[in-house]
Motif scaffolding. Structure first.
Motif, PDB file in Angstrom:
ATOM      1  N   UNK A  87       0.684  -1.273   0.337  1.00  0.00           N
ATOM      2  CA  UNK A  87       0.166   0.043   0.048  1.00  0.00           C
ATOM      3  C   UNK A  87       1.393   1.066   0.286  1.00  0.00           C
ATOM      4  N   UNK A  88       2.137   0.932   0.709  1.00  0.00           N
ATOM      5  CA  UNK A  88       2.839   2.302   0.650  1.00  0.00           C
ATOM      6  C   UNK A  88       3.526   2.560  -0.518  1.00  0.00           C
ATOM      7  N   UNK A  89       3.706   1.494  -0.978  1.00  0.00           N
ATOM      8  CA  UNK A  89       3.830   1.654  -2.265  1.00  0.00           C
ATOM      9  C   UNK A  89       3.766   1.684  -3.648  1.00  0.00           C
ATOM     10  N   UNK A  90       2.592   1.778  -3.268  1.00  0.00           N
ATOM     11  CA  UNK A  90       1.117   2.280  -4.355  1.00  0.00           C
ATOM     12  C   UNK A  90       1.202   3.613  -4.002  1.00  0.00           C
ATOM     13  N   UNK A  91       0.946   4.285  -2.907  1.00  0.00           N
ATOM     14  CA  UNK A  91       1.347   5.525  -2.550  1.00  0.00           C
ATOM     15  C   UNK A  91       2.264   6.105  -3.095  1.00  0.00           C
ATOM     16  N   UNK A  92       3.092   5.775  -2.776  1.00  0.00           N
ATOM     17  CA  UNK A  92       4.665   6.698  -3.457  1.00  0.00           C
ATOM     18  C   UNK A  92       4.648   6.679  -4.659  1.00  0.00           C
ATOM     19  N   UNK A  93       4.298   6.275  -5.411  1.00  0.00           N
ATOM     20  CA  UNK A  93       3.813   6.033  -7.146  1.00  0.00           C
ATOM     21  C   UNK A  93       2.850   6.975  -7.215  1.00  0.00           C
ATOM     22  N   UNK A  94       2.092   7.168  -6.020  1.00  0.00           N
ATOM     23  CA  UNK A  94       0.853   8.150  -6.537  1.00  0.00           C
ATOM     24  C   UNK A  94       1.609   9.508  -6.741  1.00  0.00           C
ATOM     25  N   UNK A  95       2.458  10.029  -5.746  1.00  0.00           N
ATOM     26  CA  UNK A  95       2.758  10.817  -5.138  1.00  0.00           C
ATOM     27  C   UNK A  95       3.865  11.399  -6.867  1.00  0.00           C
ATOM     28  N   UNK A  96       4.617  10.372  -6.552  1.00  0.00           N
ATOM     29  CA  UNK A  96       6.104  10.430  -7.119  1.00  0.00           C
ATOM     30  C   UNK A  96       5.334  10.998  -8.785  1.00  0.00           C
ATOM     31  N   UNK A  97       4.456   9.786  -9.272  1.00  0.00           N
ATOM     32  CA  UNK A  97       3.911  10.794 -10.827  1.00  0.00           C
ATOM     33  C   UNK A  97       3.114  11.304 -10.574  1.00  0.00           C
ATOM     34  N   UNK A  98       2.718  12.286  -9.684  1.00  0.00           N
ATOM     35  CA  UNK A  98       1.640  13.175  -9.131  1.00  0.00           C
ATOM     36  C   UNK A  98       0.136  12.581 -10.013  1.00  0.00           C
ATOM     37  N   UNK A  99       0.360  11.883  -9.822  1.00  0.00           N
ATOM     38  CA  UNK A  99      -1.199  11.010 -10.419  1.00  0.00           C
ATOM     39  C   UNK A  99      -2.327  12.238  -9.397  1.00  0.00           C
ATOM     40  N   UNK A 100      -3.646  12.637 -10.232  1.00  0.00           N
ATOM     41  CA  UNK A 100      -3.972  13.552  -9.968  1.00  0.00           C
ATOM     42  C   UNK A 100      -5.371  11.788  -8.903  1.00  0.00           C
ATOM     43  N   UNK A 101      -5.198  13.462  -7.357  1.00  0.00           N
ATOM     44  CA  UNK A 101      -6.741  12.167  -7.221  1.00  0.00           C
ATOM     45  C   UNK A 101      -7.786  11.853  -7.585  1.00  0.00           C
ATOM     46  N   UNK A 102      -8.018  13.051  -8.806  1.00  0.00           N
ATOM     47  CA  UNK A 102      -9.275  13.304  -8.693  1.00  0.00           C
ATOM     48  C   UNK A 102      -9.593  11.497 -10.400  1.00  0.00           C
ATOM     49  N   UNK A 103      -8.175  10.747 -10.228  1.00  0.00           N
ATOM     50  CA  UNK A 103      -8.873  10.011 -11.128  1.00  0.00           C
ATOM     51  C   UNK A 103      -8.846   8.230 -10.305  1.00  0.00           C
ATOM     52  N   UNK A 104      -8.837   8.968  -8.715  1.00  0.00           N
ATOM     53  CA  UNK A 104      -8.968   7.775  -8.242  1.00  0.00           C
ATOM     54  C   UNK A 104     -10.474   7.675  -7.237  1.00  0.00           C
ATOM     55  N   UNK A 105     -11.175   6.079  -7.639  1.00  0.00           N
ATOM     56  CA  UNK A 105     -12.905   6.190  -6.908  1.00  0.00           C
ATOM     57  C   UNK A 105     -12.668   7.435  -5.549  1.00  0.00           C
ATOM     58  N   UNK A 115      -2.374   9.703   4.138  1.00  0.00           N
ATOM     59  CA  UNK A 115      -1.519   9.286   4.195  1.00  0.00           C
ATOM     60  C   UNK A 115      -0.063   9.902   3.369  1.00  0.00           C
ATOM     61  N   UNK A 116      -0.828  11.009   2.208  1.00  0.00           N
ATOM     62  CA  UNK A 116       0.471  12.073   1.800  1.00  0.00           C
ATOM     63  C   UNK A 116       1.308  12.723   2.274  1.00  0.00           C
ATOM     64  N   UNK A 117       1.818  12.962   3.257  1.00  0.00           N
ATOM     65  CA  UNK A 117       3.245  12.928   3.402  1.00  0.00           C
ATOM     66  C   UNK A 117       3.993  11.958   3.860  1.00  0.00           C
ATOM     67  N   UNK A 118       4.407  10.962   3.470  1.00  0.00           N
ATOM     68  CA  UNK A 118       5.476   9.761   3.542  1.00  0.00           C
ATOM     69  C   UNK A 118       5.763   9.729   5.149  1.00  0.00           C
ATOM     70  N   UNK A 119       5.010  10.097   6.444  1.00  0.00           N
ATOM     71  CA  UNK A 119       5.434   9.582   7.990  1.00  0.00           C
ATOM     72  C   UNK A 119       5.298   8.803   8.449  1.00  0.00           C
ATOM     73  N   UNK A 120       4.012   7.905   7.255  1.00  0.00           N
ATOM     74  CA  UNK A 120       3.618   7.039   8.284  1.00  0.00           C
ATOM     75  C   UNK A 120       4.813   5.460   8.339  1.00  0.00           C
TER      76      UNK A 120
END
Length: 190
Positions: A87-105, A115-120
């Motif tokens: 899950x963290x790797x997926x969130x990191x991917x979203x941040x890295x690629x600047x994937x838009x949140x509007x594309x997610x359900x 979880x967007x701050x990388x702190x978890x």
């Protein structure tokens, strides 16, 4: 390759590999690879991404499992530990690629924002360090009730303790953790 390996099979492979069984470790990585591939393809499909990204994420997650395998607590379930990494790797991917949140359900955007701050990842490593100072039974009770979300009754069954012992262990353990955090905060200020 069995994509739907059970918890007990994966956990047994992990424990055997921790004891130095190289064949078990290869089998573990193959089975995890299949499960993680399915997980990442499902996640990426919802945001119109493909198999190439899924393979990259599988490799990142397997590498993280490898480098952090010493942090796995054998008294705990194995697959939730692996999927937390995924899950963290997926969130990191979203941040890295600047994937838009509007594309997610819509139901997933809150989880991403939280979880967007990388702190978890750092926080979980800090928590693991703090928890190692607690007695095993206390750690198990806190893990079951506060981290895994089990009821006191379920934790009692899982930990082999009475319900009142679970409650006391959680209470005392959290107090001890709070004291450690306060001490660490004072030391960091010096």
């Amino acid at each position: 390759m069995n994509v739907t390996s059970t918890e007990s099979e994966l956990r047994a492979l992990m424990l055997a590999s921790s004891d130095g069984d190289a064949a078990a470790y290869r089998t573990l990585l193959e089975r995890l690879g299949g499960q993680l591939r399915a997980y990442f393809k499902g996640q990426l499909n919802r945001i119109n991404r493909g198999a190439v990204e899924a393979e990259d994420l599988v490799q990142e997650a397997l590498l993280a499992v490898h480098t952090h395998r010493h942090t796995y607590d054998p008294s705990q379930l194995f697959t939730p530990w692996v999927y937390a990494i995924a899950r963290y790797k997926f969130f990191d991917y979203l941040r890295r690629t600047k994937q838009s949140i509007k594309d997610l359900p819509i139901e997933e955007t809150e989880e991403i924002n939280v979880r967007d701050d990388g702190g978890p990842v750092e926080s979980s490593l800090d928590l693991e360090r703090l928890m190692t100072s607690l007695p095993l039974r206390m750690r198990q009770a806190i893990q079951a009730v506060k981290l895994d979300g089990l009821s006191v009754r379920e934790a009692s069954e899982q930990c082999g303790m009475s319900e009142s012992n679970v409650k006391v262990s959680v209470h005392r353990g959290l107090k001890a953790l709070a004291l450690q955090i306060r001490k660490k905060g004072r030391n960091d200020e010096d």
